[in-house]
Design a protein around this motif. Structure first.
Motif, mmCIF file in Angstrom:
data_model
loop_
_atom_site.group_PDB
_atom_site.id
_atom_site.type_symbol
_atom_site.label_atom_id
_atom_site.label_comp_id
_atom_site.label_asym_id
_atom_site.label_seq_id
_atom_site.Cartn_x
_atom_site.Cartn_y
_atom_site.Cartn_z
ATOM 1 N N PRO A 194 43.159 31.050 39.156
ATOM 2 C CA PRO A 194 42.007 31.797 39.669
ATOM 3 C C PRO A 194 42.062 33.266 39.277
ATOM 4 N N LEU A 195 40.915 33.914 39.403
ATOM 5 C CA LEU A 195 40.860 35.359 39.205
ATOM 6 C C LEU A 195 41.345 36.052 40.472
ATOM 7 N N VAL A 210 36.723 38.155 30.761
ATOM 8 C CA VAL A 210 37.768 37.130 30.845
ATOM 9 C C VAL A 210 37.244 35.813 30.276
ATOM 10 N N SER A 211 36.245 35.882 29.422
ATOM 11 C CA SER A 211 35.589 34.678 28.919
ATOM 12 C C SER A 211 36.515 33.870 28.016
ATOM 13 N N PHE A 212 36.224 32.564 27.933
ATOM 14 C CA PHE A 212 36.897 31.632 27.041
ATOM 15 C C PHE A 212 38.405 31.608 27.251
ATOM 16 N N ASN A 213 38.747 31.354 28.498
ATOM 17 C CA ASN A 213 40.111 31.022 28.881
ATOM 18 C C ASN A 213 40.063 29.667 29.586
ATOM 19 N N ASP A 214 40.998 29.389 30.458
ATOM 20 C CA ASP A 214 40.992 28.144 31.227
ATOM 21 C C ASP A 214 41.085 28.471 32.715
ATOM 22 N N LEU A 215 40.347 29.501 33.128
ATOM 23 C CA LEU A 215 40.368 29.947 34.517
ATOM 24 C C LEU A 215 39.600 28.960 35.402
ATOM 25 N N ASP A 216 39.937 28.930 36.677
ATOM 26 C CA ASP A 216 39.256 28.015 37.589
ATOM 27 C C ASP A 216 39.017 28.687 38.935
ATOM 28 N N GLY A 217 38.319 27.974 39.786
ATOM 29 C CA GLY A 217 38.047 28.477 41.129
ATOM 30 C C GLY A 217 36.795 29.326 41.180
ATOM 31 N N ARG A 236 35.722 25.680 34.610
ATOM 32 C CA ARG A 236 36.011 25.424 36.025
ATOM 33 C C ARG A 236 35.862 26.664 36.891
ATOM 34 N N LEU A 237 35.270 27.707 36.352
ATOM 35 C CA LEU A 237 34.899 28.861 37.178
ATOM 36 C C LEU A 237 33.523 28.608 37.775
ATOM 37 N N ARG A 255 40.171 22.016 42.352
ATOM 38 C CA ARG A 255 39.599 21.892 41.022
ATOM 39 C C ARG A 255 38.700 20.663 40.974
ATOM 40 N N ARG A 256 37.559 20.866 40.372
ATOM 41 C CA ARG A 256 36.625 19.753 40.226
ATOM 42 C C ARG A 256 35.880 19.936 38.922
ATOM 43 N N ARG A 257 35.912 18.925 38.107
ATOM 44 C CA ARG A 257 35.239 19.007 36.810
ATOM 45 C C ARG A 257 33.757 18.689 36.967
ATOM 46 N N LEU A 258 32.947 19.365 36.168
ATOM 47 C CA LEU A 258 31.524 19.074 36.173
ATOM 48 C C LEU A 258 31.287 17.700 35.559
#
Length: 662
Positions: A194-195, A210-217, A236-237, A255-258
């Motif tokens: 998360p951020l 912070v674009s194009f990483n694998d951040l979530d939450g 996952r943001l 975490r939940r995928r679209l």
């Protein structure tokens, strides 16, 4: 002190010597000695030398011990030359780990820029021991590992750019301790988790990416003031400002995928929004151009013709002959005011040459295209650049400068775009100055020996072709995602090769808005690359760029030049006139897929047949007749990466990067 400042100082020394010529030699020596800049402390000079000798680099920097260290390339000192305050070495070929125990000895350093090199390993430990550091630019390297929490010790830091590396791990909450931070660029890495909410406590932070990483939450509410693009590419943001991706309770706490349907809906919505925004932008630009063209014409009419032959062409119609020689040499006199109006404008970095030097340079014609003629110019001091002489430019000075500067900014952020270094604008001449890449173009590499199949011919192997495809896609995708700009002239002759196969770079980008509509400039866009929906080749779209990318991929696969397959604009003609995409379709339709591939490619890369078929499928998707059926450029990059076995990690998608240019 910059090179330009040093040159001015040397000129002052020469003038002083001339004025003092009648004085006794000892007095002259004393006078000159008093004007020479002092050197920084010996420990700082030795630190610079140790850094250079201990850090691998591909070309010399010219750090001459006979000159003051403050006059070395990239080194700047304070007003008294008592300490080194800036070290700027962007894109100079550093390749390896930074020598430890070197930069940390520059305790007065305020700006450190080592961007766009090939630095390896973790973020250098030395930079964490620079208490006065205000700006740290390390984007565009190959750094790995986590962002060190010790960066919080840099209390004076205002600008931090770590974009386009392979950094992993979490975004450290300790960054929130940098109270003076104004810009933070972490995009195009492999960061996860998360951020941290602590970033929202940075009241002075006015730029975040912070674009194009694998951040979530969920995105902390304190960061909702930043635009959606700052968080793009993190599937996952959720939450504001991503209005199309609100957080559900499950996403807030886990975490939940679209779903696939949601992803498709997001993609369609984003594409529609982008097309609408592009249409509005084009309309505004056209209105602005019409409104200012009268003023621009008056300004151009009042310009004084530049010196050394940058005047309207005469009998020859060219500034240089193909065999080389000087640019031109006509009038040698120009007033100071006129010189200022017609000066050579540098972008991003300064050179030690000026317009006079450029026009005296030994030069040769590299090629002629729809936008103008390109020359290789070698200056007396040894620098080699490309000068592109534009013709039929319709934009007035203000629009010309804005367009060129926007293109230069985009290119300065990405190694798969040829750096644009400067421009010249007068009533009668418009010039661009770019880096010279001696390895030539993809077109020359593919087709120059097409008629020679002898034993001495070395064909371009599959790996080299695949790397070229990836470089072209990355360059286009960066223009699209970071700047919202269309390249407008993607073709193999505009993809210039480098020794590093991953660093091939696109040229001739974003110039279409400088020229009148295509009917007034036939043949301006490379034959065979033009998307079928473009009634006006001077008004390309992001989707037409993808079409041209697809044609370039087919060119790599078939070894055939699209120009030789160019179909008439009315779509008529016999089978021999089929354009390259339709020719490939006709062959595949008859289930002769193997006949599509270049014979040389089959001989040298037969083991990669599955990869070749995969790239062929992607190319055919890119050249779909309906623009909306084509993938976007970032998706093209991901697919080529999969073909190349790189996976889809956002950190390797350098086309999506966007880093500040110090």
């Amino acid at each position: 002190m910059s090179i330009h400042d040093h040159d001015r100082k040397m000129a002052a020394h020469r003038l002083l010597a001339a004025l003092l010529l009648p004085l006794p030699p000892l007095l002259l020596l004393l006078a000159l000695s008093s004007s020479v800049a002092a050197d920084p402390p010996p420990q700082e000079v030795s630190a610079l030398q140790a850094f250079l000798s201990g850090t691998p680099h591909l070309r010399p920097l010219g750090w001459n011990a006979s000159l003051p260290a403050c006059a070395w390339t990239g080194v700047r000192c304070d007003a008294a030359n008592a300490t080194v305050t800036e070290l700027r070495l962007p894109g100079i070929g550093l390749a390896g780990a930074v020598a430890p125990g070197t930069l940390s000895r520059l305790q007065g350093l305020r700006v450190l820029s080592l961007r766009d090199n090939r630095l390896l390993g973790p973020v250098p430990r030395d930079v964490l021991d620079l208490p006065r550091l205000r700006a740290l630019y390390l984007q565009g390297n190959l750094l790995t590992g986590a962002i060190p929490a010790g960066v919080s010790a840099l209390a004076a830091l205002q600008h931090l750019a770590l974009s386009r590396n392979h950094l992993s791990g979490a975004v450290p909450p300790e960054l929130g301790a940098l109270a003076g931070l104004r810009s933070l660029r972490l995009d195009a890495n492999r960061l996860s988790g998360p951020l941290p909410p602590t970033l929202g406590g940075l009241a002075g932070l006015d730029e975040l990416n912070v674009s194009f990483n694998d951040l979530d939450g969920s995105i902390p509410a304190s960061l909702a003031r930043f635009p959606p693009g700052a968080f793009a590419g993190n599937a996952r943001l959720c939450g504001a400002p991503l209005l199309d991706r609100p957080c559900t309770p499950a996403e807030k706490h886990g975490r939940r995928r679209l779903s696939g349907a949601a992803v498709v809906a997001v993609a369609v919505g984003a594409g529609a929004a982008a097309l609408l925004a592009l249409a509005v932008l084009v309309a505004l630009c056209l209105a602005r151009l019409r409104g200012s063209s009268g003023d621009g014409a008056k300004a151009a009419a009042g310009s004084t013709p530049p010196t050394r032959g940058l005047t309207p062409s005469t009998a020859s119609g060219e500034m240089m002959g193909a065999g080389g020689g000087d640019f031109t040499s006509s009038s040698k006199e120009m007033g100071l005011a006129a010189a200022e109006r017609t000066r050579l404008v540098f972008l991003g970095r300064h050179y030690s040459f000026d317009l006079e030097d450029l026009l005296r340079a030994s030069a040769e014609v590299l090629g002629k295209g729809g936008t103008g003629t390109s020359y290789k110019a070698t200056l007396e001091e040894g620098t080699t650049v490309v000068v592109k002489r534009l013709r039929d430019v319709a934009a007035p000075r203000r629009e010309f400068a804005a367009c060129v500067e926007a293109a230069a900014t985009a290119a300065g952020e990405h190694r798969n775009l040829v750096p644009l270094r400067g421009y010249y604008y007068s009533k009668d001449e418009k010039l661009l100055v770019l880096d010279y890449l001696p390895a030539g173009s993809l077109s020359a590499r593919l087709h120059a020996l097409a008629g020679s199949r002898g034993a001495g011919r070395t064909p371009m192997d599959w790996d080299a072709r695949l790397r070229a495809a990836l470089c072209a896609a990355r360059g286009v995708a960066h223009l699209h995602t970071a700047r919202g700009l269309a390249h407008g002239n993607v073709k193999s002759s505009n993809l210039l090769l480098r020794v590093d196969p991953d660093a091939a770079a696109l040229s001739d980008y974003c110039l279409h808005q400088l020229f009148p509509p295509a009917p007034a400039r036939p043949g301006a866009v490379g034959a065979g690359y033009r998307a079928p929906e473009l009634a006006d080749a001077r008004r390309p779209t992001l989707r037409s760029d993808v079409y041209a990318l697809g044609v370039l991929f087919l060119e790599l696969l078939t070894g055939r030049s699209p120009a030789h397959h160019a179909a008439p604009l009315d779509g008529g003609g016999d089978a021999a006139q089929l354009d390259l995409p339709r020719w490939v379709q006709s062959v595949v339709r008859e289930e002769w897929t193997a006949e599509v591939f270049d014979a040389d490619l089959v001989r040298t890369g037969g083991a990669a047949e599955e990869e070749m078929v995969a790239l062929l499928q992607l190319a055919m998707a890119c050249v779909a007749t309906e623009p909306d059926a084509r993938p976007d450029a970032p998706h093209v990059v991901r697919m080529v990466q999969e073909v190349a076995g790189e996976g889809t990690s956002p950190a390797s998608e350098e086309e999506r990067s966007r880093g500040p240019t110090p």
